[in-house]
Design a protein around this motif. Structure first.
Motif, PDB file in Angstrom:
ATOM      1  N   ASP A 146      84.795  80.243  90.342  1.00 11.67           N
ATOM      2  CA  ASP A 146      85.454  81.544  90.231  1.00 11.67           C
ATOM      3  C   ASP A 146      86.868  81.390  89.692  1.00 11.67           C
ATOM      4  O   ASP A 146      87.474  80.315  89.812  1.00 11.67           O
ATOM      5  CB  ASP A 146      85.471  82.244  91.595  1.00 11.67           C
ATOM      6  N   HIS A 159      87.831  82.918  82.249  1.00 10.59           N
ATOM      7  CA  HIS A 159      87.055  84.144  82.445  1.00 10.59           C
ATOM      8  C   HIS A 159      85.542  83.962  82.367  1.00 10.59           C
ATOM      9  O   HIS A 159      84.797  84.926  82.541  1.00 10.59           O
ATOM     10  CB  HIS A 159      87.473  85.190  81.412  1.00 10.59           C
ATOM     11  N   SER A 164      82.867  85.538  87.380  1.00  5.88           N
ATOM     12  CA  SER A 164      83.188  86.541  86.365  1.00  5.88           C
ATOM     13  C   SER A 164      81.964  86.896  85.528  1.00  5.88           C
ATOM     14  O   SER A 164      81.753  88.066  85.175  1.00  5.88           O
ATOM     15  CB  SER A 164      84.314  86.029  85.462  1.00  5.88           C
ATOM     16  N   THR A 167      79.890  89.210  87.569  1.00  5.32           N
ATOM     17  CA  THR A 167      80.555  90.510  87.661  1.00  5.32           C
ATOM     18  C   THR A 167      80.307  91.327  86.398  1.00  5.32           C
ATOM     19  O   THR A 167      79.966  92.523  86.473  1.00  5.32           O
ATOM     20  CB  THR A 167      82.069  90.315  87.879  1.00  5.32           C
ATOM     21  N   GLU A 182      82.471  93.784  91.129  1.00  6.02           N
ATOM     22  CA  GLU A 182      82.903  92.505  91.701  1.00  6.02           C
ATOM     23  C   GLU A 182      82.708  92.466  93.212  1.00  6.02           C
ATOM     24  O   GLU A 182      82.420  91.406  93.779  1.00  6.02           O
ATOM     25  CB  GLU A 182      84.367  92.239  91.356  1.00  6.02           C
TER      26      GLU A 182
END
Length: 288
Positions: A146, A159, A164, A167, A182
Motif C-alpha cells: 500500500d 500509486h 491503490s 481501490t 477505498e
C-alpha cells in the motif's frame, strides 16, 4: 530483564489449537467438481501487470485465476454483491484454516455474517506444502502492498501498489468515488505468493513464488460475489514490493457457469445464526 527460574518450563507448555475446525461445515467437493466438468465459460478479464481488474461471479458458479506469461502473484479481494460491508475476512480465515489455504478450504466473510464466500476446489500448487523456511503458498497472513506503508518507510508516492490498484478497480466497477471505494478495500488472499514467518525474529517474509504459466487456483462461489484482483508490482515477490523494477506479468480470471441442474440440492450458505444481542436483548431488524 533477568530470565525467571522456570523460563524453560513456561516455554515448554504445549500449544492448543485455538479453533478446532473438525465441526466446520464441509464443502461437497465431489458435487462441485462434478458440476465443474460440464460448466461453460461465461466471462474473462485480465489483470494487467501493476494493475487490477474487477469481476462478478454469481453464486453457484466458478472462477479460476491463472498465471500467464510469467511468474506473478496477485492480491484478491471479495465482496458480497448485495452488501460491500460483507467482505473477505482474512483474519478469521487464517484462524480457521491456517496461514495459507488450498483445496477444500474456504474464504470466510466478515462479521456479523461469517459464512463461506468461496471454496477452493483446485490448486495446481498444492504440492508445495511447507518448505524448510516455513514458507507456503496462497497466504492469508500478509496485508497488501500500500502507498501509506511505502511512504512511511521510504517517503515514496507510489500509486500502483495493490491497495491503490484494488481501490481503482472497485471504484471503476461500482461508480463509487475513490475515497469511498477505498474504505471497502481489505486484507487479501495473496494468490500464488510464497510467504511465512522467520524462525528467529518472527518477521513476515516473502520468497520467489513457485508459480509458472499455466498454474491456477479455482474457486466455487458460495454467494454472489464481486471480486477484484491486483497483479502485484512485486512480480513473483522474489525481491521487491511496489516497484517498477520487478518483472511483472498479467493474471487471467475466468468465470464458468455450471450446466442446469448440476448443483441440485445445493444452496448458498446462510449468514451466521448468532442472534446478535450481545447480551443486551433483541436486535431490531436482525437479518437471517
Amino acid at each position: 530483564m533477568t530470565e525467571p527460574d522456570d523460563a524453560a518450563a513456561r516455554r515448554a507448555a504445549a500449544p492448543v489449537i485455538c479453533y478446532p475446525n473438525e465441526t466446520l461445515p464441509q464443502p461437497d467437493l465431489a458435487l462441485y467438481r462434478a458440476a465443474r466438468v460440464g460448466a461453460s465459460k461465461t466471462a474473462e478479464v485480465l489483470a494487467a501487470p501493476r494493475d487490477a481488474a474487477a469481476f462478478r461471479v454469481p453464486a453457484g458458479h466458478f472462477f479460476r485465476i491463472t498465471s500467464v506469461d510469467g511468474p506473478q502473484v496477485g492480491d484478491l479481494n471479495l465482496w458480497s454483491v448485495d452488501d460491500l460491508t460483507e467482505r473477505f475476512y482474512s483474519g478469521k480465515t487464517r484462524a480457521l484454516h491456517g496461514t495459507h489455504i488450498t483445496t477444500g478450504e474456504r474464504m470466510w466473510s466478515s462479521l456479523p455474517h461469517l459464512r463461506p464466500m468461496a471454496t477452493v476446489i483446485e490448486d495446481t500448487l498444492n504440492w508445495y506444502g511447507i518448505d524448510e523456511y516455513g514458507g507456503s503458498v496462497h497466504d492469508v497472513i500478509g496485508t497488501r502492498c500500500d502507498p501509506y506503508t511505502g511512504h512511511l518507510l521510504a517517503g515514496t508516492q507510489y500509486h500502483h501498489c495493490c491497495h491503490s490498484n484494488l481501490t481503482r478497480a472497485l471504484s471503476d466497477e461500482t461508480g463509487l468515488p475513490l475515497h469511498e471505494a477505498e474504505r471497502h478495500v481489505h486484507d487479501v488472499l495473496n494468490v500464488f505468493m510464497c510467504t511465512g514467518f522467520t524462525r528467529d525474529t518472527g518477521q513476515y517474509f516473502m520468497k520467489a513464488s513457485p508459480v509458472r504459466p499455466g498454474d491456477y487456483i479455482e474457486f466455487f462461489a458460495e454467494i454472489d460475489l464481486l471480486g477484484a484482483l491486483s497483479a502485484c508490482p512485486g512480480g513473483d515477490c522474489s525481491a521487491q514490493h511496489s516497484s517498477d523494477a520487478a518483472a511483472c506479468f498479467p493474471l487471467l480470471v475466468e468465470v464458468f457457469a455450471p450446466a442446469p441442474g448440476a448443483l441440485e440440492g445445493w444452496s448458498s450458505p446462510a449468514r451466521s445464526g448468532y442472534d446478535g444481542t450481545h447480551g443486551r436483548g433483541p436486535v431490531a431488524g436482525r437479518a437471517g
